[in-house]
Design a protein around this motif. Structure first.
Motif, PDB file in Angstrom:
ATOM      1  N   LEU A  26       0.803  -1.226   0.000  1.00 41.06           N
ATOM      2  CA  LEU A  26       0.000   0.000   0.000  1.00 41.06           C
ATOM      3  C   LEU A  26       0.837   1.279   0.000  1.00 41.06           C
ATOM      4  CD1 LEU A  26      -2.639  -1.119   2.689  1.00 41.06           C
ATOM      5  CD2 LEU A  26      -2.841  -1.280   0.189  1.00 41.06           C
ATOM      6  N   GLY A  27       2.162   1.143   0.103  1.00 44.62           N
ATOM      7  CA  GLY A  27       3.027   2.324   0.177  1.00 44.62           C
ATOM      8  C   GLY A  27       3.104   3.088  -1.140  1.00 44.62           C
ATOM      9  N   LYS A  28       3.873   4.180  -1.109  1.00 42.43           N
ATOM     10  CA  LYS A  28       3.972   5.065  -2.274  1.00 42.43           C
ATOM     11  C   LYS A  28       4.487   4.343  -3.511  1.00 42.43           C
ATOM     12  CE  LYS A  28       4.837   9.538  -0.036  1.00 42.43           C
ATOM     13  NZ  LYS A  28       5.695   9.345   1.157  1.00 42.43           N
ATOM     14  N   LYS A  29       5.352   3.337  -3.276  1.00 39.80           N
ATOM     15  CA  LYS A  29       5.934   2.641  -4.426  1.00 39.80           C
ATOM     16  C   LYS A  29       5.201   1.339  -4.719  1.00 39.80           C
ATOM     17  CE  LYS A  29      10.469   4.612  -3.683  1.00 39.80           C
ATOM     18  NZ  LYS A  29      11.559   4.462  -2.711  1.00 39.80           N
ATOM     19  N   GLY A  30       4.112   1.102  -4.012  1.00 38.12           N
ATOM     20  CA  GLY A  30       3.381  -0.156  -4.155  1.00 38.12           C
ATOM     21  C   GLY A  30       2.504  -0.186  -5.402  1.00 38.12           C
ATOM     22  N   PRO A  31       1.993  -1.381  -5.775  1.00 38.56           N
ATOM     23  CA  PRO A  31       1.202  -1.565  -6.989  1.00 38.56           C
ATOM     24  C   PRO A  31      -0.123  -0.784  -6.988  1.00 38.56           C
ATOM     25  CG  PRO A  31       1.143  -3.546  -5.598  1.00 38.56           C
ATOM     26  CD  PRO A  31       2.165  -2.631  -5.020  1.00 38.56           C
ATOM     27  N   THR A  33      -0.845   2.079  -5.417  1.00 44.14           N
ATOM     28  CA  THR A  33      -0.572   3.491  -5.607  1.00 44.14           C
ATOM     29  C   THR A  33      -0.219   3.781  -7.070  1.00 44.14           C
ATOM     30  OG1 THR A  33       0.311   3.480  -3.374  1.00 44.14           O
ATOM     31  CG2 THR A  33       0.689   5.476  -4.663  1.00 44.14           C
ATOM     32  N   SER A  34       0.634   2.898  -7.620  1.00 47.07           N
ATOM     33  CA  SER A  34       1.020   3.198  -9.012  1.00 47.07           C
ATOM     34  C   SER A  34      -0.144   2.965  -9.975  1.00 47.07           C
ATOM     35  CB  SER A  34       2.263   2.408  -9.419  1.00 47.07           C
ATOM     36  OG  SER A  34       1.987   1.019  -9.392  1.00 47.07           O
ATOM     37  N   ALA A  35      -1.022   1.966  -9.679  1.00 44.05           N
ATOM     38  CA  ALA A  35      -2.205   1.765 -10.514  1.00 44.05           C
ATOM     39  C   ALA A  35      -3.089   3.007 -10.488  1.00 44.05           C
ATOM     40  CB  ALA A  35      -3.004   0.561 -10.021  1.00 44.05           C
ATOM     41  N   LEU A  36      -3.299   3.554  -9.255  1.00 46.35           N
ATOM     42  CA  LEU A  36      -4.147   4.734  -9.148  1.00 46.35           C
ATOM     43  C   LEU A  36      -3.496   5.926  -9.854  1.00 46.35           C
ATOM     44  CD1 LEU A  36      -5.319   4.335  -5.433  1.00 46.35           C
ATOM     45  CD2 LEU A  36      -6.797   4.272  -7.467  1.00 46.35           C
ATOM     46  N   ARG A  37      -2.130   5.981  -9.740  1.00 44.43           N
ATOM     47  CA  ARG A  37      -1.418   7.087 -10.373  1.00 44.43           C
ATOM     48  C   ARG A  37      -1.552   6.986 -11.912  1.00 44.43           C
ATOM     49  NH1 ARG A  37       3.682   6.467  -8.283  1.00 44.43           N
ATOM     50  NH2 ARG A  37       3.208   7.377  -6.255  1.00 44.43           N
ATOM     51  N   GLY A  38      -1.592   5.705 -12.427  1.00 47.57           N
ATOM     52  CA  GLY A  38      -1.642   5.501 -13.887  1.00 47.57           C
ATOM     53  C   GLY A  38      -3.003   5.775 -14.492  1.00 47.57           C
ATOM     54  N   ILE A  39      -4.000   6.039 -13.662  1.00 47.31           N
ATOM     55  CA  ILE A  39      -5.374   6.239 -14.145  1.00 47.31           C
ATOM     56  C   ILE A  39      -5.460   7.366 -15.166  1.00 47.31           C
ATOM     57  CG2 ILE A  39      -7.624   7.171 -13.417  1.00 47.31           C
ATOM     58  CD1 ILE A  39      -7.603   5.267 -11.122  1.00 47.31           C
ATOM     59  N   ARG A  40      -4.667   8.469 -14.891  1.00 40.95           N
ATOM     60  CA  ARG A  40      -4.780   9.615 -15.811  1.00 40.95           C
ATOM     61  C   ARG A  40      -4.347   9.265 -17.227  1.00 40.95           C
ATOM     62  NH1 ARG A  40       0.751  12.165 -13.584  1.00 40.95           N
ATOM     63  NH2 ARG A  40       0.777  10.566 -12.072  1.00 40.95           N
ATOM     64  N   LEU A  42      -5.273   6.585 -18.752  1.00 43.74           N
ATOM     65  CA  LEU A  42      -6.307   5.720 -19.354  1.00 43.74           C
ATOM     66  C   LEU A  42      -7.401   6.533 -20.025  1.00 43.74           C
ATOM     67  CD1 LEU A  42      -6.764   3.187 -16.403  1.00 43.74           C
ATOM     68  CD2 LEU A  42      -5.431   2.837 -18.505  1.00 43.74           C
ATOM     69  N   ALA A  43      -8.173   5.818 -20.835  1.00 42.99           N
ATOM     70  CA  ALA A  43      -9.316   6.470 -21.466  1.00 42.99           C
ATOM     71  C   ALA A  43     -10.331   6.829 -20.395  1.00 42.99           C
ATOM     72  CB  ALA A  43      -9.965   5.501 -22.475  1.00 42.99           C
ATOM     73  N   VAL A  44     -11.059   7.871 -20.625  1.00 46.56           N
ATOM     74  CA  VAL A  44     -11.968   8.408 -19.623  1.00 46.56           C
ATOM     75  C   VAL A  44     -12.931   7.366 -19.091  1.00 46.56           C
ATOM     76  CG1 VAL A  44     -13.760  10.147 -19.157  1.00 46.56           C
ATOM     77  CG2 VAL A  44     -11.835  10.726 -20.647  1.00 46.56           C
ATOM     78  N   GLU A  45     -13.498   6.531 -20.028  1.00 48.79           N
ATOM     79  CA  GLU A  45     -14.493   5.576 -19.565  1.00 48.79           C
ATOM     80  C   GLU A  45     -13.873   4.432 -18.750  1.00 48.79           C
ATOM     81  OE1 GLU A  45     -13.878   6.409 -22.643  1.00 48.79           O
ATOM     82  OE2 GLU A  45     -13.541   4.653 -23.931  1.00 48.79           O
ATOM     83  N   GLU A  46     -12.582   4.196 -18.936  1.00 44.31           N
ATOM     84  CA  GLU A  46     -11.950   3.126 -18.165  1.00 44.31           C
ATOM     85  C   GLU A  46     -11.593   3.576 -16.752  1.00 44.31           C
ATOM     86  OE1 GLU A  46      -8.723   2.143 -20.824  1.00 44.31           O
ATOM     87  OE2 GLU A  46      -9.679   0.215 -21.272  1.00 44.31           O
ATOM     88  N   ARG A  47     -11.432   4.881 -16.573  1.00 38.99           N
ATOM     89  CA  ARG A  47     -10.908   5.385 -15.297  1.00 38.99           C
ATOM     90  C   ARG A  47     -11.694   4.923 -14.068  1.00 38.99           C
ATOM     91  NH1 ARG A  47      -9.080  11.545 -16.856  1.00 38.99           N
ATOM     92  NH2 ARG A  47      -7.616  10.897 -18.487  1.00 38.99           N
ATOM     93  N   PRO A  48     -13.050   5.113 -14.067  1.00 37.19           N
ATOM     94  CA  PRO A  48     -13.783   4.708 -12.842  1.00 37.19           C
ATOM     95  C   PRO A  48     -13.671   3.213 -12.575  1.00 37.19           C
ATOM     96  CG  PRO A  48     -15.291   5.607 -14.533  1.00 37.19           C
ATOM     97  CD  PRO A  48     -13.915   5.701 -15.085  1.00 37.19           C
ATOM     98  N   VAL A  49     -13.615   2.391 -13.616  1.00 39.16           N
ATOM     99  CA  VAL A  49     -13.549   0.944 -13.423  1.00 39.16           C
ATOM    100  C   VAL A  49     -12.249   0.577 -12.709  1.00 39.16           C
ATOM    101  CG1 VAL A  49     -13.657  -1.311 -14.552  1.00 39.16           C
ATOM    102  CG2 VAL A  49     -14.868   0.664 -15.561  1.00 39.16           C
TER     103      VAL A  49
END
Ligand code: PHE
Length: 339
Positions: A26-31, A33-40, A42-49
């Motif tokens: 769950l830390g800053k370098k964890g999967p 956090t990086s998944a949430l960081r990578g959301i921007r 993604l395509a808009v419709e994929e983001r909430p999923v």
């Protein structure tokens, strides 16, 4: 990530490992956090999923970590409680118990007895005025009987008391006879310029007793002493009053008890008399009363001076008074009050 995470959390068997896992997942370098960081990216419709899924995993893992932490903490507490249990059936470490000095035991016995007979207990100074130790006890400055008690003088008028009798003068001087008769007992240490030997010590104990009222007779003195001697020595011992001389009593007596060694038959210790002297006593001299402003035509009574060291020697068959003052625990621990 979720399943792997849950398994590794469940496998963590100490708090440090669990914390390392938490940082990794769950830390800053964890999967997550990086998944949430990578959301921007993604395509808009994929983001909430993706965002919703990542948050869900994070919540599940966070909860699991909390549970595991609680579990490990309980485990640690339990282990601590178990390891600190006291086995009350184990034998304890013995504690050495002390006891009052044998002479103090005798003093306590005598004092308790007199308290039971309504006496008050008073103590006085060991550094005393000549006036109380001698003059008011009917021993003026050049009275020959002063030689009976070799004295440590600190100055012309101040000395180490040679007897507890100055407490007679001090009490007579202050007692209010309108309030009732005077009955007092005064234990304490006294000093004499004697060379220490088996029967002499430059420092020893006395217990003074004084009773003054309107109709006190020598029979009262004798009865009081009989009670005390029986209490301390037991009924096997007899006692007698032998005429004697003290400047502050008239008549004066010395009190002898049956020799502890030969029980009256006669031996070296009692110089073949069968008796051993234990105390001095007598009817208070009118001069002593007069000097303390008590009217000898109205009041009178008796006084006695007990030697607890002597008592202890007789009662326990100790033949050297110095043994009491050497503080050798092997000697002193013999006199255990409890048996
Ligand atoms: N003070 C006396 C002594 O030391 C003992 C004593 C006390 C005698 C009281 C008579 C009355 O020898």
């Amino acid at each position: 990530i979720k399943d792997q995470g849950l398994t590794s959390i469940a496998d963590a068997d100490d708090l440090q490992t669990l914390n390392d896992i938490r940082v990794k997942l769950l830390g800053k370098k964890g999967p997550i956090t990086s998944a949430l960081r990578g959301i921007r990216d993604l395509a808009v419709e994929e983001r909430p999923v993706v965002g919703g899924y990542a948050n869900e995993i994070r919540d599940v893992l966070t909860e699991k970590i909390e549970q595991q932490k609680q579990y490990l903490e309980d485990l640690a507490l339990q282990a601590k409680l178990n390891s600190e249990t006291i086995d009350v059936t184990l034998p304890g470490t013995p504690v050495r118990q002390g006891q009052p000095h044998v002479i103090q035991q005798i003093i306590d016995q005598v004092v308790d007895l007199f308290i039971g007979m309504g006496y008050q207990v008073l103590t006085g100074p060991e550094v005393e005025e000549d006036k109380y130790n001698f003059e008011m006890m009917n021993l003026p400055k050049d009275h020959p009987a002063r030689d009976m008690q070799d004295t440590f003088y600190l100055s012309d008028d101040i000395l180490m008391r040679t007897q507890t009798s100055p407490m007679q003068a001090r009490t007579l001087e202050t007692h209010d006879f309108d309030a009732g008769p005077l009955k007092m007992i005064s234990p304490g240490i006294v000093y004499r310029r004697d060379t220490d030997d088996p029967t002499h010590s430059h420092q020893f104990h006395q217990i003074e007793g004084l009773v003054i009222d309107k109709h006190i007779t020598m029979a009262d003195l004798k009865g009081t002493l009989a009670t005390m001697i029986e209490q301390i020595f037991g009924s096997k011992f007899d006692f007698r009053l032998r005429p004697s001389y003290f400047p502050f009593t008239e008549p004066s007596v010395e009190v002898d008890v049956t020799c502890f060694n030969c029980m009256g038959k006669g031996c070296d210790i009692c110089k073949h008399t069968g008796w051993i002297e234990v105390l001095g006593a007598g009817m208070v001299h009118p001069n002593v009363l007069r000097m303390a402003n008590v009217d000898p035509d109205v009041y009178g009574g008796f006084a006695f001076g007990i030697g607890p060291d002597r008592f202890a020697m007789l009662k326990y068959g100790v033949d050297d008074i110095r043994d009491f003052y050497l503080d050798d625990v092997r000697f002193l621990s013999q006199f255990n009050r409890k048996g």
